[in-house]
Scaffold this motif. Structure first.
Motif, PDB file in Angstrom:
ATOM      1  N   SER A 157       0.797  -1.192  -0.005  1.00  0.00           N
ATOM      2  CA  SER A 157       0.128  -0.094  -0.076  1.00  0.00           C
ATOM      3  C   SER A 157       0.774   1.087  -0.057  1.00  0.00           C
ATOM      4  O   SER A 157       2.123   1.226   0.228  1.00  0.00           O
ATOM      5  N   GLU A 158       0.414   2.244  -0.028  1.00  0.00           N
ATOM      6  CA  GLU A 158       1.094   3.707  -0.218  1.00  0.00           C
ATOM      7  C   GLU A 158       0.800   4.390   1.203  1.00  0.00           C
ATOM      8  O   GLU A 158      -0.337   4.037   1.590  1.00  0.00           O
ATOM      9  N   VAL A 159       1.909   4.834   1.788  1.00  0.00           N
ATOM     10  CA  VAL A 159       1.590   5.652   3.060  1.00  0.00           C
ATOM     11  C   VAL A 159       2.518   7.026   2.571  1.00  0.00           C
ATOM     12  O   VAL A 159       3.759   6.992   2.472  1.00  0.00           O
ATOM     13  N   GLY A 160       1.905   7.985   2.593  1.00  0.00           N
ATOM     14  CA  GLY A 160       2.436   9.234   2.347  1.00  0.00           C
ATOM     15  C   GLY A 160       3.169   9.272   0.745  1.00  0.00           C
ATOM     16  O   GLY A 160       4.046   9.940   0.629  1.00  0.00           O
ATOM     17  N   GLU A 161       2.452   8.609   0.039  1.00  0.00           N
ATOM     18  CA  GLU A 161       2.905   8.698  -1.440  1.00  0.00           C
ATOM     19  C   GLU A 161       4.128   7.548  -1.696  1.00  0.00           C
ATOM     20  O   GLU A 161       4.898   7.796  -2.585  1.00  0.00           O
ATOM     21  N   VAL A 162       4.638   6.968  -0.559  1.00  0.00           N
ATOM     22  CA  VAL A 162       5.666   6.163  -0.722  1.00  0.00           C
ATOM     23  C   VAL A 162       5.278   4.367  -0.706  1.00  0.00           C
ATOM     24  O   VAL A 162       4.421   4.054   0.124  1.00  0.00           O
ATOM     25  N   ASN A 163       5.465   3.823  -1.542  1.00  0.00           N
ATOM     26  CA  ASN A 163       5.276   2.523  -1.647  1.00  0.00           C
ATOM     27  C   ASN A 163       5.779   1.661  -0.503  1.00  0.00           C
ATOM     28  O   ASN A 163       6.917   1.652  -0.059  1.00  0.00           O
ATOM     29  N   THR A 164       4.957   0.710   0.117  1.00  0.00           N
ATOM     30  CA  THR A 164       5.279   0.179   1.304  1.00  0.00           C
ATOM     31  C   THR A 164       4.727  -1.322   1.403  1.00  0.00           C
ATOM     32  O   THR A 164       3.769  -1.597   0.528  1.00  0.00           O
ATOM     33  N   THR A 165       5.591  -2.133   2.186  1.00  0.00           N
ATOM     34  CA  THR A 165       4.827  -3.594   2.498  1.00  0.00           C
ATOM     35  C   THR A 165       4.270  -3.433   3.771  1.00  0.00           C
ATOM     36  O   THR A 165       4.948  -3.263   4.796  1.00  0.00           O
ATOM     37  N   HIS A 166       3.153  -4.311   3.952  1.00  0.00           N
ATOM     38  CA  HIS A 166       2.399  -4.101   5.038  1.00  0.00           C
ATOM     39  C   HIS A 166       2.517  -5.442   5.907  1.00  0.00           C
ATOM     40  O   HIS A 166       2.276  -6.590   5.231  1.00  0.00           O
ATOM     41  N   TYR A 167       3.007  -5.381   7.104  1.00  0.00           N
ATOM     42  CA  TYR A 167       3.193  -6.653   7.792  1.00  0.00           C
ATOM     43  C   TYR A 167       2.296  -6.483   9.005  1.00  0.00           C
ATOM     44  O   TYR A 167       2.234  -5.758   9.626  1.00  0.00           O
ATOM     45  N   ARG A 168       1.725  -7.877   9.425  1.00  0.00           N
ATOM     46  CA  ARG A 168       1.045  -7.852  10.701  1.00  0.00           C
ATOM     47  C   ARG A 168       1.686  -9.023  11.679  1.00  0.00           C
ATOM     48  O   ARG A 168       2.320  -9.720  11.223  1.00  0.00           O
ATOM     49  N   VAL A 169       1.945  -8.288  12.939  1.00  0.00           N
ATOM     50  CA  VAL A 169       2.827  -8.823  14.019  1.00  0.00           C
ATOM     51  C   VAL A 169       2.019  -9.034  15.291  1.00  0.00           C
ATOM     52  O   VAL A 169       1.189  -7.984  15.527  1.00  0.00           O
ATOM     53  N   ALA A 170       2.135 -10.256  15.811  1.00  0.00           N
ATOM     54  CA  ALA A 170       1.766 -10.482  17.306  1.00  0.00           C
ATOM     55  C   ALA A 170       3.046 -10.385  18.071  1.00  0.00           C
ATOM     56  O   ALA A 170       3.894 -11.152  18.146  1.00  0.00           O
ATOM     57  N   VAL A 171       3.117  -9.421  18.868  1.00  0.00           N
ATOM     58  CA  VAL A 171       4.169  -9.100  19.653  1.00  0.00           C
ATOM     59  C   VAL A 171       4.163  -9.995  21.195  1.00  0.00           C
ATOM     60  O   VAL A 171       3.080  -9.711  21.685  1.00  0.00           O
TER      61      VAL A 171
END
Length: 284
Positions: free
Chosen positions: A171-185
């Motif tokens: 997805s884009e965050v602030g017009e920057v391409n990113t990879t989204h990860y879900r984490v269980a800490v």
């Protein structure tokens, strides 16, 4: 407005507990790994990416940060937001916070929180209040710092295991391409983990969005805070206490920007560290 005992150390977010929403602007998930298709090799790479992201982000020294904290409990909700600059290594920051129609200027300098309150809230006629975050944290008078602090890189890295990381897509965050990860800490692996585990449960849901250089562009933490045991006992006769839900979203941009975090003149400051410590004792 943001109260002295509810701020979050940004860099930590406050930046005292505050500082640390649903405003996930420009974030549309394109798609993640198909169910059942994620290999052990891929999961290992994803875990490595997430665990190393805190160090890679801190290596940038400084950044511009936006913050949104949504809290809901007993049928009511409140949203606080912040914007400013932060030193990613030591947590110094300069922020403007907004909540419930009020605005507060906030600085964190050498582990000390300063807030310039609205005129009607000023104690002793001085415009600034001061809280020593290190002393407050030692007595757990200011909560949420270790959980909300992106500067706590090593702590989060230790608390993230391969089985707890899932790639959700791009997805884009602030017009920057990113990879989204879900984490269980693993909460037990965080600083003061035993206490946090009683408050939060065994795991803490977290999402991070990493750019092409492996740096954090967005971090979202969803906490469900359990009511203290004594409150539960008090309220048992009426209705059981409901947990409070807190969502903290921080976004980082403009790495390397200047951070002008300076303490206000002493004559303009009222020290409320003692008040925060007393409040913390009554809450523990």
């Amino acid at each position: 407005m943001v109260r002295p005992d509810g701020s979050i150390r940004v860099g930590t977010a406050t930046v005292a507990g505050v500082l640390a929403g649903t405003v996930l602007a420009g974030c549309g998930t394109v798609g993640g790994s198909p169910a059942g298709k994620e290999t052990s090799s891929t999961r290992e790479q994803d875990t490595k990416a997430v665990r190393s992201a805190y160090g890679k982000t801190a290596e940038q020294d400084t950044a511009r940060v936006t913050l949104r904290v949504q809290t809901s409990a007993d049928g009511t909700s409140m949203t606080a937001s912040g914007r400013g600059t932060v030193d990613l290594r030591d947590g110094d920051s300069v922020m403007t916070l907004s909540a419930q129609g009020g605005r507060v200027e906030q600085r964190v300098v050498d582990q000390v929180l300063y807030q310039k309150l609205p005129r009607s809230e000023v104690p002793g006629g001085k415009p600034w209040i001061r809280i020593d975050l290190q002393k407050a944290a030692e007595r757990r008078a200011v909560g949420g710092q270790s959980v909300n602090d992106p500067v706590q890189a090593a702590a989060f890295a230790r608390a993230i295991d391969g089985k707890d990381v899932t790639r959700e897509g791009t997805s884009e965050v602030g017009e920057v391409n990113t990879t989204h990860y879900r984490v269980a800490v693993d909460v037990a692996e965080l600083p003061d983990g035993a206490t946090l585990r009683r408050q939060l449960g065994p795991t803490l849901p977290m999402d991070v969005w990493l750019d092409g250089d492996g740096r954090i562009r967005r971090q979202q933490i969803d906490m469900t805070l359990k009511a203290p045991a004594e409150d539960a006992a008090t309220d048992r006769a009426s209705s059981p206490p409901r947990p409070a839900k807190v969502r903290t979203v921080m976004e980082f941009s403009d790495f390397g920007t200047d951070v002008e975090a300076k303490a206000p003149p002493p004559r303009q400051v009222t020290d409320l560290t003692g008040t925060a410590l007393e409040r913390g004792q009554t809450q523990n």
